[in-house]
Enzyme design. Structure first.
Site, PDB file in Angstrom:
ATOM      1  N   SER A  50       0.805  -1.229   0.000  1.00 59.84           N
ATOM      2  CA  SER A  50       0.000   0.000   0.000  1.00 59.84           C
ATOM      3  C   SER A  50       0.832   1.270   0.000  1.00 59.84           C
ATOM      4  O   SER A  50       0.302   2.352  -0.219  1.00 59.84           O
ATOM      5  CB  SER A  50      -0.965   0.014   1.192  1.00 59.84           C
ATOM      6  OG  SER A  50      -0.298   0.333   2.378  1.00 59.84           O
ATOM      7  N   LYS A  87       0.746   4.241   7.084  1.00 59.47           N
ATOM      8  CA  LYS A  87       0.016   5.076   6.128  1.00 59.47           C
ATOM      9  C   LYS A  87       0.496   6.518   6.229  1.00 59.47           C
ATOM     10  O   LYS A  87       1.160   6.916   7.177  1.00 59.47           O
ATOM     11  CB  LYS A  87      -1.498   5.058   6.435  1.00 59.47           C
ATOM     12  CG  LYS A  87      -2.172   3.720   6.259  1.00 59.47           C
ATOM     13  CD  LYS A  87      -2.353   3.348   4.808  1.00 59.47           C
ATOM     14  CE  LYS A  87      -3.089   2.048   4.617  1.00 59.47           C
ATOM     15  NZ  LYS A  87      -2.280   0.859   4.930  1.00 59.47           N
TER      16      LYS A  87
END
Length: 128
Positions: A50, A87
């Site tokens: 990701s 993230k």
């Protein structure tokens, strides 16, 4: 001297994708002492894709400075509901978005009070 190293604790994997739990300390990784102050740092191995937009790939190690706050757009190690994820942080009024750097993943939106930041990424050690 320039050949001094400092051991930094390596923990299990952190998900760059679906959140997972961090394991106990697995190993020690030695880095040049002059690079930074590692007193409040730890290393996590990345699992998933990701964060490929920031060239953080599956199997890479991320050096994390342990702190419980972050600035907008920092790459953070975040805890949500006892799971941990890697993230990019984006703050919006009372909500926070945890943004993947891969278009196939949706951002995770949480209330700021439901988010616990373990640290910010200050370096990447590439897997070769």
């Amino acid at each position: 001297s320039s050949d001094e190293t400092t051991g930094v604790a390596v923990y299990g994997q952190i998900a760059a994708g679906e959140p997972i739990n961090i394991n106990e300390e697995l190993d020690t990784f030695y880095l040049p002492s002059e690079w930074t102050n590692y007193k409040d740092s730890f290393i996590l191995q990345v699992r998933g894709d990701s964060m490929i937009g920031t060239d953080i790939n599956d199997g890479d190690l991320v050096l994390v400075k342990r702190q419980d706050y972050a600035k907008n757009w920092d790459i953070v190690v975040a805890v949500i509901d006892e799971t941990v994820t890697l993230k990019r942080l984006s703050k919006m009024s009372e909500m926070v978005a945890l943004i993947a750097e891969n278009p196939k993943y949706e951002a995770i939106s949480v209330k700021e009070e439901d988010l616990n930041i373990l640290g910010i990424v200050v370096g990447v050690i590439k897997k070769y």
